[in-house]
Scaffold this motif. Sequence first.
Motif, PDB file in Angstrom:
ATOM      1  N   ALA A 170       0.811  -1.252  -0.273  1.00 17.41           N
ATOM      2  CA  ALA A 170      -0.080  -0.069  -0.197  1.00 17.41           C
ATOM      3  C   ALA A 170       0.759   1.327  -0.061  1.00 17.41           C
ATOM      4  CB  ALA A 170      -0.917   0.201   1.312  1.00 17.41           C
ATOM      5  N   PHE A 171       1.876   1.348   0.735  1.00 14.16           N
ATOM      6  CA  PHE A 171       2.838   2.542   0.710  1.00 14.16           C
ATOM      7  C   PHE A 171       3.531   2.668  -0.384  1.00 14.16           C
ATOM      8  CE2 PHE A 171       2.157   2.228   5.384  1.00 14.16           C
ATOM      9  CZ  PHE A 171       1.762   3.579   5.645  1.00 14.16           C
ATOM     10  N   ASP A 172       4.094   1.606  -1.015  1.00 12.03           N
ATOM     11  CA  ASP A 172       4.841   1.715  -2.357  1.00 12.03           C
ATOM     12  C   ASP A 172       3.747   2.263  -3.437  1.00 12.03           C
ATOM     13  OD1 ASP A 172       7.052   0.663  -1.445  1.00 12.03           O
ATOM     14  OD2 ASP A 172       6.749  -1.497  -1.974  1.00 12.03           O
ATOM     15  N   LEU A 173       2.335   1.609  -3.155  1.00 15.16           N
ATOM     16  CA  LEU A 173       1.382   2.292  -4.224  1.00 15.16           C
ATOM     17  C   LEU A 173       1.151   3.693  -4.123  1.00 15.16           C
ATOM     18  CD1 LEU A 173      -0.874   1.784  -6.604  1.00 15.16           C
ATOM     19  CD2 LEU A 173      -2.303   0.985  -4.809  1.00 15.16           C
ATOM     20  N   ALA A 174       1.140   3.984  -3.086  1.00 15.87           N
ATOM     21  CA  ALA A 174       0.867   5.531  -2.694  1.00 15.87           C
ATOM     22  C   ALA A 174       2.172   6.536  -3.088  1.00 15.87           C
ATOM     23  CB  ALA A 174       0.741   6.019  -1.226  1.00 15.87           C
ATOM     24  N   ARG A 185      -1.885  15.157  -1.138  1.00 18.07           N
ATOM     25  CA  ARG A 185      -1.111  14.726  -0.234  1.00 18.07           C
ATOM     26  C   ARG A 185      -1.392  13.052  -0.521  1.00 18.07           C
ATOM     27  NH1 ARG A 185       2.578  13.536   2.672  1.00 18.07           N
ATOM     28  NH2 ARG A 185       2.768  14.223   5.049  1.00 18.07           N
ATOM     29  N   ARG A 186      -0.050  12.214  -0.544  1.00 13.49           N
ATOM     30  CA  ARG A 186      -0.098  10.945  -0.635  1.00 13.49           C
ATOM     31  C   ARG A 186      -0.138  10.443   0.950  1.00 13.49           C
ATOM     32  NH1 ARG A 186       4.364  12.412  -4.137  1.00 13.49           N
ATOM     33  NH2 ARG A 186       3.830  11.564  -6.227  1.00 13.49           N
ATOM     34  N   ARG A 187      -1.087   9.617   1.042  1.00 17.76           N
ATOM     35  CA  ARG A 187      -1.555   9.024   2.341  1.00 17.76           C
ATOM     36  C   ARG A 187      -1.848   7.631   2.305  1.00 17.76           C
ATOM     37  NH1 ARG A 187      -5.382  13.078   2.240  1.00 17.76           N
ATOM     38  NH2 ARG A 187      -4.151  14.216   3.511  1.00 17.76           N
ATOM     39  N   VAL A 188      -1.675   6.998   3.338  1.00 24.13           N
ATOM     40  CA  VAL A 188      -2.285   5.750   3.157  1.00 24.13           C
ATOM     41  C   VAL A 188      -3.240   5.676   4.589  1.00 24.13           C
ATOM     42  CG1 VAL A 188      -1.960   3.142   3.832  1.00 24.13           C
ATOM     43  CG2 VAL A 188      -0.389   4.412   2.129  1.00 24.13           C
ATOM     44  N   THR A 189      -4.689   5.134   4.251  1.00 24.25           N
ATOM     45  CA  THR A 189      -5.536   5.231   5.438  1.00 24.25           C
ATOM     46  C   THR A 189      -5.617   3.788   5.960  1.00 24.25           C
ATOM     47  OG1 THR A 189      -6.865   6.967   4.770  1.00 24.25           O
ATOM     48  CG2 THR A 189      -7.846   5.622   6.171  1.00 24.25           C
ATOM     49  N   VAL A 190      -5.319   3.325   7.275  1.00 24.63           N
ATOM     50  CA  VAL A 190      -5.616   2.117   7.763  1.00 24.63           C
ATOM     51  C   VAL A 190      -7.016   1.978   8.282  1.00 24.63           C
ATOM     52  CG1 VAL A 190      -4.545   0.351   9.543  1.00 24.63           C
ATOM     53  CG2 VAL A 190      -3.074   2.277   8.410  1.00 24.63           C
ATOM     54  N   CYS A 191      -7.399   0.791   7.628  1.00 28.55           N
ATOM     55  CA  CYS A 191      -8.900   0.696   8.073  1.00 28.55           C
ATOM     56  C   CYS A 191      -9.025  -0.598   9.054  1.00 28.55           C
ATOM     57  CB  CYS A 191      -9.812   0.497   6.792  1.00 28.55           C
ATOM     58  SG  CYS A 191     -11.432  -0.044   7.127  1.00 28.55           S
ATOM     59  N   ASP A 192      -9.639  -0.533  10.206  1.00 28.25           N
ATOM     60  CA  ASP A 192      -9.592  -1.508  11.226  1.00 28.25           C
ATOM     61  C   ASP A 192     -10.536  -1.241  12.122  1.00 28.25           C
ATOM     62  OD1 ASP A 192      -8.568   0.310  13.200  1.00 28.25           O
ATOM     63  OD2 ASP A 192      -6.576   0.113  12.405  1.00 28.25           O
ATOM     64  N   LYS A 193     -10.692  -2.060  13.252  1.00 27.27           N
ATOM     65  CA  LYS A 193     -11.349  -1.963  14.507  1.00 27.27           C
ATOM     66  C   LYS A 193     -10.594  -2.125  15.556  1.00 27.27           C
ATOM     67  CE  LYS A 193     -15.177  -1.389  15.295  1.00 27.27           C
ATOM     68  NZ  LYS A 193     -15.957  -0.239  15.698  1.00 27.27           N
ATOM     69  N   ALA A 194      -9.438  -1.207  15.573  1.00 21.90           N
ATOM     70  CA  ALA A 194      -8.414  -1.375  16.636  1.00 21.90           C
ATOM     71  C   ALA A 194      -8.803  -0.904  18.016  1.00 21.90           C
ATOM     72  CB  ALA A 194      -7.399  -0.621  16.319  1.00 21.90           C
ATOM     73  N   PRO A 215       8.735   8.154   5.176  1.00 17.94           N
ATOM     74  CA  PRO A 215       8.491   9.253   5.876  1.00 17.94           C
ATOM     75  C   PRO A 215       7.733  10.720   5.082  1.00 17.94           C
ATOM     76  CG  PRO A 215      10.731   9.118   5.047  1.00 17.94           C
ATOM     77  CD  PRO A 215       9.971   7.906   4.974  1.00 17.94           C
ATOM     78  N   ASP A 216       7.760  10.328   3.599  1.00 18.34           N
ATOM     79  CA  ASP A 216       7.025  11.303   2.777  1.00 18.34           C
ATOM     80  C   ASP A 216       5.743  10.933   2.538  1.00 18.34           C
ATOM     81  OD1 ASP A 216       9.610  12.637   2.443  1.00 18.34           O
ATOM     82  OD2 ASP A 216      10.216  11.400   1.057  1.00 18.34           O
ATOM     83  N   ILE A 217       5.094   9.881   3.118  1.00 15.61           N
ATOM     84  CA  ILE A 217       3.741   9.526   2.889  1.00 15.61           C
ATOM     85  C   ILE A 217       2.955   9.797   4.309  1.00 15.61           C
ATOM     86  CG2 ILE A 217       2.136   7.722   2.275  1.00 15.61           C
ATOM     87  CD1 ILE A 217       4.497   6.668   0.342  1.00 15.61           C
ATOM     88  N   ALA A 218       1.797  10.222   4.390  1.00 14.41           N
ATOM     89  CA  ALA A 218       0.997  10.357   5.631  1.00 14.41           C
ATOM     90  C   ALA A 218       0.406   9.123   5.711  1.00 14.41           C
ATOM     91  CB  ALA A 218       0.025  11.474   5.368  1.00 14.41           C
TER      92      ALA A 218
END
Length: 361
Positions: A170-174, A185-194, A215-218
């Motif tokens: 996912a981060f490589d794709l972003a 903004r390049r970002r990865v959203t983590v979807c869960d039920k933490a 570090p360059d991806i939110a």
Amino acid sequence: MARYRIATIEGDGIGPEVTQAAMAVLAEACGASTLAFEMLEGGAGHYVKSGAVLPEDTFAGCRDADAILHGAAGLPGVVYPDGTEVGNDLHLRLRFRLDLYANVRPIKLLPGVLSPLRAFEGGGIDYVVVRENTEGLYASRGAGVVLRDEIASDSLVVTRKGTERVARFAFDLAARRSGAPRDGRRRVTVCDKANILRSYAFFRRICDEVHAGYPDIAIDYAYADAITVHMLKRPDFYDVIVAENMFGDIISDLGAATVGGMGISPSGEIGDGHALFQGAHGSAPDIAGQNAASPVATILSGAMMLRWLGDRKGDASLGAAADRVEAAVATTLREGRAVPRDLGGRASCTEVTEAVRRALA
């Protein structure tokens, strides 16, 4: 000129129609000598005839090919003794045996397509759901317990290895994308039920650890229930979403509904050495053989296949062909040359296919 072997399983219902459509468009885009489609048996219909949903020679063909193109699988009433559907088992077996751990679902509003989220028409929806594809709740496939016909249970499985690799994907794709439509903004959203389950808290923690190398991806977080609201109210915020298997399955279908439906939604199931591409829709047996299906999802899945194959083989011409296919689909829909029936038009599967081919030419 290089020839790439494409293991091709038409499958059931509308599968043969949309597969033939994608093959015609891809051949137009790449040239007839570039792709060699190897037709293989499999699916619910083949199971009825032979007792095998995925014959060993079909699996071997998929394993040895450069990529896999699949139409659709599944027929009403064709189920295993435990009640689970036979058709789904075709790509599930390929998924687990070839370790296709990243299910990639682009959610992009195409030109000329009306969205129920009218405020975001004109380029406001363009993100990707990356779903962990080999574990999570679906790891219990075929292994759940039914006790005394009174209690049924399935286990949710989250491993460090599985989470690390899908998070890295996912981060490589972003890193290769242009960022979210809202702010770039390049970002990865983590979807869960933490907040509820330890397994999802573990999933989030591993994603955090992987994020340290980017570090360059939110990084962003959303609970699975809350993200269904956000995907409707602020879809332009999202760039890449990574999720456990079942949550990813659910939210990717919701995302598809916001950009025109399953009939125009592509997907890829990708591992380190193999990849399978198919439309996100089902086999739609109620319209099979009527030339009424939309081939757009399978055509766009074919474009995803070209781009993946081009990256893997270092062949820039395949990436360029993928760009042309996507542009031809966009032109066809934007100009209303052939609008499929699931988008409110009257064009047949054949008419949509020929319009895309003409736009390519």
